[in-house]
Motif scaffolding. Structure first.
Motif, PDB file in Angstrom:
ATOM      1  N   ARG A 112     -22.405 -43.590  -6.783  1.00 38.93           N
ATOM      2  CA  ARG A 112     -21.000 -43.261  -6.979  1.00 38.93           C
ATOM      3  C   ARG A 112     -20.827 -41.757  -7.200  1.00 38.93           C
ATOM      4  N   ASP A 113     -21.753 -41.163  -7.965  1.00 35.63           N
ATOM      5  CA  ASP A 113     -21.705 -39.717  -8.184  1.00 35.63           C
ATOM      6  C   ASP A 113     -21.924 -38.975  -6.866  1.00 35.63           C
ATOM      7  N   LEU A 114     -22.843 -39.469  -6.038  1.00 35.34           N
ATOM      8  CA  LEU A 114     -23.090 -38.829  -4.751  1.00 35.34           C
ATOM      9  C   LEU A 114     -21.854 -38.873  -3.868  1.00 35.34           C
ATOM     10  N   LEU A 115     -21.180 -40.020  -3.820  1.00 39.35           N
ATOM     11  CA  LEU A 115     -19.952 -40.122  -3.029  1.00 39.35           C
ATOM     12  C   LEU A 115     -18.910 -39.109  -3.502  1.00 39.35           C
ATOM     13  N   ALA A 123     -17.238 -40.475   3.421  1.00 41.81           N
ATOM     14  CA  ALA A 123     -18.389 -41.356   3.207  1.00 41.81           C
ATOM     15  C   ALA A 123     -17.945 -42.573   2.412  1.00 41.81           C
ATOM     16  N   TYR A 124     -18.568 -43.687   2.677  1.00 37.79           N
ATOM     17  CA  TYR A 124     -18.283 -44.894   1.903  1.00 37.79           C
ATOM     18  C   TYR A 124     -19.532 -45.765   1.872  1.00 37.79           C
ATOM     19  N   LEU A 125     -19.556 -46.688   0.919  1.00 42.07           N
ATOM     20  CA  LEU A 125     -20.718 -47.536   0.680  1.00 42.07           C
ATOM     21  C   LEU A 125     -20.357 -48.984   0.985  1.00 42.07           C
ATOM     22  N   VAL A 126     -21.240 -49.673   1.718  1.00 41.84           N
ATOM     23  CA  VAL A 126     -21.037 -51.084   2.017  1.00 41.84           C
ATOM     24  C   VAL A 126     -22.297 -51.849   1.619  1.00 41.84           C
ATOM     25  N   ASP A 127     -22.121 -53.155   1.384  1.00 42.01           N
ATOM     26  CA  ASP A 127     -23.295 -53.980   1.106  1.00 42.01           C
ATOM     27  C   ASP A 127     -23.892 -54.461   2.429  1.00 42.01           C
ATOM     28  N   TYR A 130     -21.591 -55.696   4.965  1.00 40.87           N
ATOM     29  CA  TYR A 130     -20.578 -54.689   5.304  1.00 40.87           C
ATOM     30  C   TYR A 130     -19.254 -54.877   4.574  1.00 40.87           C
ATOM     31  N   ASP A 131     -19.290 -55.435   3.379  1.00 37.49           N
ATOM     32  CA  ASP A 131     -18.135 -55.367   2.487  1.00 37.49           C
ATOM     33  C   ASP A 131     -18.091 -53.974   1.880  1.00 37.49           C
ATOM     34  N   VAL A 132     -16.925 -53.338   1.907  1.00 33.78           N
ATOM     35  CA  VAL A 132     -16.782 -51.994   1.350  1.00 33.78           C
ATOM     36  C   VAL A 132     -16.835 -52.073  -0.171  1.00 33.78           C
ATOM     37  N   LEU A 133     -17.742 -51.293  -0.763  1.00 34.02           N
ATOM     38  CA  LEU A 133     -17.923 -51.287  -2.213  1.00 34.02           C
ATOM     39  C   LEU A 133     -17.315 -50.058  -2.868  1.00 34.02           C
ATOM     40  N   ALA A 134     -17.346 -48.919  -2.191  1.00 28.10           N
ATOM     41  CA  ALA A 134     -16.822 -47.678  -2.766  1.00 28.10           C
ATOM     42  C   ALA A 134     -16.570 -46.686  -1.639  1.00 28.10           C
ATOM     43  N   VAL A 135     -15.549 -45.846  -1.818  1.00 27.72           N
ATOM     44  CA  VAL A 135     -15.234 -44.793  -0.845  1.00 27.72           C
ATOM     45  C   VAL A 135     -15.006 -43.489  -1.598  1.00 27.72           C
ATOM     46  N   VAL A 237     -25.474 -44.245   9.418  1.00 23.31           N
ATOM     47  CA  VAL A 237     -25.564 -45.355   8.478  1.00 23.31           C
ATOM     48  C   VAL A 237     -26.919 -45.236   7.783  1.00 23.31           C
ATOM     49  N   LEU A 238     -26.902 -44.860   6.509  1.00 26.88           N
ATOM     50  CA  LEU A 238     -28.119 -44.575   5.765  1.00 26.88           C
ATOM     51  C   LEU A 238     -28.441 -45.754   4.852  1.00 26.88           C
ATOM     52  N   LEU A 239     -29.625 -46.311   5.004  1.00 23.37           N
ATOM     53  CA  LEU A 239     -30.039 -47.458   4.201  1.00 23.37           C
ATOM     54  C   LEU A 239     -30.395 -47.015   2.789  1.00 23.37           C
ATOM     55  N   VAL A 240     -29.903 -47.765   1.796  1.00 23.52           N
ATOM     56  CA  VAL A 240     -30.274 -47.574   0.394  1.00 23.52           C
ATOM     57  C   VAL A 240     -31.251 -48.697   0.059  1.00 23.52           C
ATOM     58  N   PRO A 241     -32.569 -48.432   0.093  1.00 27.90           N
ATOM     59  CA  PRO A 241     -33.546 -49.529   0.015  1.00 27.90           C
ATOM     60  C   PRO A 241     -33.464 -50.350  -1.256  1.00 27.90           C
ATOM     61  N   GLU A 242     -33.240 -49.706  -2.414  1.00 27.18           N
ATOM     62  CA  GLU A 242     -33.330 -50.463  -3.658  1.00 27.18           C
ATOM     63  C   GLU A 242     -32.209 -51.484  -3.825  1.00 27.18           C
ATOM     64  N   THR A 243     -31.088 -51.300  -3.122  1.00 31.86           N
ATOM     65  CA  THR A 243     -29.987 -52.260  -3.219  1.00 31.86           C
ATOM     66  C   THR A 243     -29.666 -52.918  -1.881  1.00 31.86           C
ATOM     67  N   ASP A 244     -30.363 -52.510  -0.815  1.00 30.22           N
ATOM     68  CA  ASP A 244     -30.087 -53.003   0.535  1.00 30.22           C
ATOM     69  C   ASP A 244     -28.631 -52.761   0.914  1.00 30.22           C
ATOM     70  N   GLN A 245     -28.085 -51.643   0.471  1.00 28.89           N
ATOM     71  CA  GLN A 245     -26.736 -51.238   0.850  1.00 28.89           C
ATOM     72  C   GLN A 245     -26.816 -50.125   1.898  1.00 28.89           C
ATOM     73  N   ARG A 246     -25.640 -49.758   2.433  1.00 31.93           N
ATOM     74  CA  ARG A 246     -25.594 -48.713   3.454  1.00 31.93           C
ATOM     75  C   ARG A 246     -24.554 -47.671   3.078  1.00 31.93           C
ATOM     76  N   LEU A 247     -24.984 -46.420   3.128  1.00 31.96           N
ATOM     77  CA  LEU A 247     -24.071 -45.299   2.926  1.00 31.96           C
ATOM     78  C   LEU A 247     -23.657 -44.809   4.304  1.00 31.96           C
ATOM     79  N   ILE A 248     -22.376 -44.947   4.618  1.00 31.66           N
ATOM     80  CA  ILE A 248     -21.866 -44.570   5.934  1.00 31.66           C
ATOM     81  C   ILE A 248     -21.188 -43.211   5.820  1.00 31.66           C
ATOM     82  N   VAL A 249     -21.645 -42.271   6.639  1.00 33.79           N
ATOM     83  CA  VAL A 249     -21.224 -40.874   6.538  1.00 33.79           C
ATOM     84  C   VAL A 249     -20.711 -40.408   7.887  1.00 33.79           C
ATOM     85  N   TYR A 250     -19.553 -39.729   7.884  1.00 38.70           N
ATOM     86  CA  TYR A 250     -18.983 -39.143   9.097  1.00 38.70           C
ATOM     87  C   TYR A 250     -19.187 -37.632   9.050  1.00 38.70           C
ATOM     88  N   THR A 251     -19.923 -37.083   9.998  1.00 36.95           N
ATOM     89  CA  THR A 251     -20.160 -35.640  10.039  1.00 36.95           C
ATOM     90  C   THR A 251     -19.654 -35.061  11.352  1.00 36.95           C
TER      91      THR A 251
END
Length: 271
Positions: A112-115, A123-127, A130-135, A237-251
């Motif tokens: 959340r701090d990184l976002l 950028a936003y985080l999905v599980d 692909y449910d959106v968890l945070a933006v 789409v960056l994998l977060v291994p410890e939670t199996d979530q994805r950080l999606i980033v638009y550059t």
């Protein structure tokens, strides 16, 4: 796997290493007197796992019996093992790992701090489904009010640009969803999502029938935004291994029109 798959020496070494990394406070035990070696004592691990001290000592010495799945699950809880560590424990003990409960919806504070720190990049985080968890603020401004919490459901309810990159993005999304479907067998949320899309979207059904399983790759997205005009950016789409979530980033490429749009939006949403 049968008892023949038990690797006693590796199991013993792994248990000792996981015990050595823990402090009593990590598992709710008092520190007590000064310890000669780091980590928990063997009797403390046995107590936490509900095992006899003699049984656990024999496991750590590589001469114990073949541990049952119940014993391994108790040791995984006592030693605070991660998902990958738990799977490894079961495999070196000659057992098939139990299925994980389901996709994690908890947002780690660090993510959340990184976002929040990504002030010029949407950028936003999905599980895993692909449910959106945070933006972050910029993604919230760019995406607007999301009428649909699940990005894959949204994708198949709305038309997508008919270009190779867009088609690959959709295909990769379905392949990634199928990989999650295999990792979480019986998860109700995943099962309901797949069942629903199979019933309402022939396009999804056709892709699902191909049985592709893959992780996501970066793609270039071209979007005709109703307020901001045409946008072109790389979607990672960056994998977060410890939670199996994805950080999606638009550059957006530096100096490009989209980069300038992102810069202006960042100034508008700056707190």
């Amino acid at each position: 796997m049968t008892a023949a798959g038990l690797r006693r020496d590796e199991l013993a070494t792994f248990l000792r290493s996981r015990r050595a990394r823990l402090r009593p406070a990590d598992v709710g035990l008092p520190d007590g007197v000064r310890r000669r070696t780091p980590g928990l004592r063997r009797q403390e691990v046995a107590q936490l796992a509900g095992l006899s001290v003699d049984y656990y000592v024999r496991l750590e010495q590589g001469r114990g019996p073949h541990p049952s799945r119940q014993v391994l699950a108790a040791l995984a809880r006592a030693l605070l093992l991660t998902r990958d560590e738990r799977e490894y424990l079961f495999r070196v003990a000659g057992q098939s790992p139990p299925p994980v409960p389901g996709p994690s919806g908890d947002v780690p504070p660090g993510l959340r701090d990184l976002l929040d720190a990504m002030t010029t990049t949407p950028a936003y985080l999905v599980d895993a489904k692909y449910d959106v968890l945070a933006v972050n603020r910029l993604a919230a401004r760019l995406l607007g009010d999301l009428p649909e919490r699940n990005m894959i459901r949204w994708m198949f309810r709305h038309p997508t640009p008919d270009d190779p990159e867009a088609r690959r993005f959709v295909r990769d999304s379905v392949a990634d969803l199928r990989a999650a479907y295999g990792r979480y067998p019986g998860d109700r949320g995943l099962t309901e999502l797949v069942t629903e899309l199979l019933g309402v979207s022939p396009r999804f059904a056709a892709l699902w029938a191909e049985h592709d399983v893959a992780q996501r790759r970066p793609v270039t997205k071209r979007v005709a935004h109703p307020e901001l005009g045409p946008l072109e950016f790389e979607c990672r789409v960056l994998l977060v291994p410890e939670t199996d979530q994805r950080l999606i980033v638009y550059t957006a490429a530096p100096g490009s029109p989209t980069h300038e749009v992102f810069r202006r939006l960042a100034e508008q949403v700056r707190p």
